[in-house]
Motif scaffolding. Structure first.
Motif, mmCIF file in Angstrom:
data_model
loop_
_atom_site.group_PDB
_atom_site.id
_atom_site.type_symbol
_atom_site.label_atom_id
_atom_site.label_comp_id
_atom_site.label_asym_id
_atom_site.label_seq_id
_atom_site.Cartn_x
_atom_site.Cartn_y
_atom_site.Cartn_z
ATOM 1 N N VAL A 1 15.948 70.872 12.450
ATOM 2 C CA VAL A 1 15.879 71.933 13.455
ATOM 3 C C VAL A 1 15.927 73.307 12.800
ATOM 4 C CG1 VAL A 1 17.189 73.034 15.309
ATOM 5 C CG2 VAL A 1 16.683 70.631 15.414
ATOM 6 N N SER A 2 16.856 73.493 11.872
ATOM 7 C CA SER A 2 16.955 74.815 11.255
ATOM 8 C C SER A 2 15.717 75.132 10.445
ATOM 9 C CB SER A 2 18.212 74.919 10.395
ATOM 10 O OG SER A 2 18.147 74.018 9.311
ATOM 11 N N GLY A 3 15.130 74.143 9.797
ATOM 12 C CA GLY A 3 13.914 74.390 9.038
ATOM 13 C C GLY A 3 12.702 74.589 9.927
ATOM 14 N N ALA A 4 12.569 73.743 10.930
ATOM 15 C CA ALA A 4 11.372 73.795 11.766
ATOM 16 C C ALA A 4 11.447 74.878 12.835
ATOM 17 C CB ALA A 4 11.146 72.434 12.423
ATOM 18 N N GLN A 5 12.543 74.925 13.556
ATOM 19 C CA GLN A 5 12.620 75.846 14.688
ATOM 20 C C GLN A 5 12.771 77.295 14.255
ATOM 21 O OE1 GLN A 5 15.784 74.934 17.378
ATOM 22 N NE2 GLN A 5 15.250 76.546 18.803
ATOM 23 N N PHE A 6 13.590 77.545 13.286
ATOM 24 C CA PHE A 6 13.887 78.931 12.940
ATOM 25 C C PHE A 6 12.994 79.492 11.846
ATOM 26 C CE2 PHE A 6 18.119 77.206 14.312
ATOM 27 C CZ PHE A 6 18.012 77.697 15.587
ATOM 28 N N THR A 7 12.255 78.644 11.156
ATOM 29 C CA THR A 7 11.406 79.117 10.069
ATOM 30 C C THR A 7 9.937 78.816 10.330
ATOM 31 O OG1 THR A 7 13.217 78.700 8.540
ATOM 32 C CG2 THR A 7 11.060 79.034 7.580
ATOM 33 N N ILE A 8 9.601 77.551 10.469
ATOM 34 C CA ILE A 8 8.201 77.143 10.546
ATOM 35 C C ILE A 8 7.564 77.503 11.888
ATOM 36 C CG2 ILE A 8 6.648 75.162 10.480
ATOM 37 C CD1 ILE A 8 8.585 73.925 8.453
ATOM 38 N N LEU A 9 8.262 77.258 12.990
ATOM 39 C CA LEU A 9 7.685 77.521 14.314
ATOM 40 C C LEU A 9 7.231 78.973 14.486
ATOM 41 C CD1 LEU A 9 6.958 76.558 17.188
ATOM 42 C CD2 LEU A 9 9.311 77.042 17.834
ATOM 43 N N PRO A 10 8.071 79.972 14.195
ATOM 44 C CA PRO A 10 7.596 81.351 14.367
ATOM 45 C C PRO A 10 6.440 81.701 13.435
ATOM 46 C CG PRO A 10 9.980 81.327 14.098
ATOM 47 C CD PRO A 10 9.500 79.950 13.843
ATOM 48 N N LEU A 11 6.506 81.232 12.192
ATOM 49 C CA LEU A 11 5.415 81.516 11.249
ATOM 50 C C LEU A 11 4.120 80.846 11.676
ATOM 51 C CD1 LEU A 11 7.279 81.250 7.831
ATOM 52 C CD2 LEU A 11 6.432 83.316 8.946
ATOM 53 N N TYR A 12 4.212 79.585 12.070
ATOM 54 C CA TYR A 12 3.019 78.849 12.479
ATOM 55 C C TYR A 12 2.408 79.465 13.736
ATOM 56 C CZ TYR A 12 0.004 74.923 13.636
ATOM 57 O OH TYR A 12 -1.076 74.149 13.933
ATOM 58 N N ALA A 13 3.250 79.788 14.695
ATOM 59 C CA ALA A 13 2.745 80.337 15.959
ATOM 60 C C ALA A 13 2.100 81.703 15.748
ATOM 61 C CB ALA A 13 3.864 80.436 16.980
ATOM 62 N N SER A 14 2.703 82.542 14.928
ATOM 63 C CA SER A 14 2.161 83.899 14.764
ATOM 64 C C SER A 14 0.993 83.951 13.790
ATOM 65 C CB SER A 14 3.261 84.856 14.325
ATOM 66 O OG SER A 14 3.761 84.482 13.061
ATOM 67 N N GLN A 15 1.089 83.250 12.676
ATOM 68 C CA GLN A 15 0.035 83.361 11.664
ATOM 69 C C GLN A 15 -1.126 82.410 11.903
ATOM 70 O OE1 GLN A 15 1.903 83.050 7.831
ATOM 71 N NE2 GLN A 15 2.955 85.003 8.067
ATOM 72 N N HIS A 16 -0.854 81.185 12.284
ATOM 73 C CA HIS A 16 -1.946 80.212 12.462
ATOM 74 C C HIS A 16 -2.588 80.313 13.844
ATOM 75 C CE1 HIS A 16 -4.256 76.610 11.656
ATOM 76 N NE2 HIS A 16 -3.826 76.089 12.794
ATOM 77 N N LEU A 17 -1.759 80.508 14.855
ATOM 78 C CA LEU A 17 -2.297 80.544 16.220
ATOM 79 C C LEU A 17 -2.473 81.966 16.749
ATOM 80 C CD1 LEU A 17 -0.298 77.596 17.811
ATOM 81 C CD2 LEU A 17 -2.587 77.555 16.814
ATOM 82 N N GLY A 18 -2.001 82.954 16.013
ATOM 83 C CA GLY A 18 -2.170 84.343 16.408
ATOM 84 C C GLY A 18 -1.355 84.762 17.622
ATOM 85 N N MET A 19 -0.234 84.106 17.832
ATOM 86 C CA MET A 19 0.600 84.472 18.979
ATOM 87 C C MET A 19 1.343 85.773 18.689
ATOM 88 S SD MET A 19 2.138 80.782 20.174
ATOM 89 C CE MET A 19 2.950 81.459 21.612
ATOM 90 N N SER A 20 1.586 86.540 19.717
ATOM 91 C CA SER A 20 2.330 87.794 19.583
ATOM 92 C C SER A 20 3.823 87.484 19.469
ATOM 93 C CB SER A 20 2.072 88.671 20.795
ATOM 94 O OG SER A 20 2.636 88.072 21.942
ATOM 95 N N PRO A 21 4.613 88.445 19.037
ATOM 96 C CA PRO A 21 6.070 88.214 19.004
ATOM 97 C C PRO A 21 6.649 87.849 20.372
ATOM 98 C CG PRO A 21 5.530 90.127 17.685
ATOM 99 C CD PRO A 21 4.257 89.708 18.385
#
Length: 152
Positions: A61-81
């Motif tokens: 959870v700490s690796g995926a939710q707090f690190t990977i999820l925001p990076l993946y959503a913003s950089q790969h999918l182009g989601m806004s903050p």
């Protein structure tokens, strides 16, 4: 009355040394007690399994939710903050709303039987996350993750 302000103080060197020795002895004593309690607890198979599952869960959870999820959503999918914040808000809402039904299921079927489906849902969501190509797909996986987390 022996208020701290009116008490006679020992010479400066002696007081500091006595406090330091006393502090470390107290720390050593507390650590020793905690170690004995943990050794006793970890002798039981069910406790070891629960601790292992929780450690694995929080590592993921700490690796995926707090690190990977925001990076993946913003950089790969182009989601806004704000979109990423919406994912986190949805995850929190699912946990809050689903906690009572999940507690009922846990009470009815037992904690062990409830943990397995929750762990499977979380693992499925985390495993499928790299394959999400759109924001709605990622939102669905976050919903699946939240459902598994509240059952967990």
């Amino acid at each position: 009355m022996r208020l701290p302000e009116t008490r006679r103080l020992p010479p400066p060197g002696e007081a500091a040394e006595a406090r330091a020795v006393g502090k470390w002895e107290a720390v050593r004593e507390h650590v020793g007690k905690a170690r004995k309690q943990w050794v006793e607890l970890l002798r039981e198979r069910d406790i070891r399994a629960a601790v292992s599952m929780h450690c694995t869960y929080w590592f993921c959870v700490s690796g995926a939710q707090f690190t990977i999820l925001p990076l993946y959503a913003s950089q790969h999918l182009g989601m806004s903050p704000s979109g990423v914040g919406g994912l986190f808000a949805a995850l929190a809402c699912i946990n809050v709303v689903g906690s009572q039904p999940a507690a009922y299921l846990s009470d009815k079927f037992g904690r062990k039987k409830a943990m397995v489906p929750g762990a499977i849902l979380i693992a499925t969501a985390l495993g499928a996350m790299p394959f999400a190509e759109t924001a709605p797909q990622l939102a669905g996986l976050v919903g699946l993750w939240g459902l598994g987390a509240c059952i967990w």
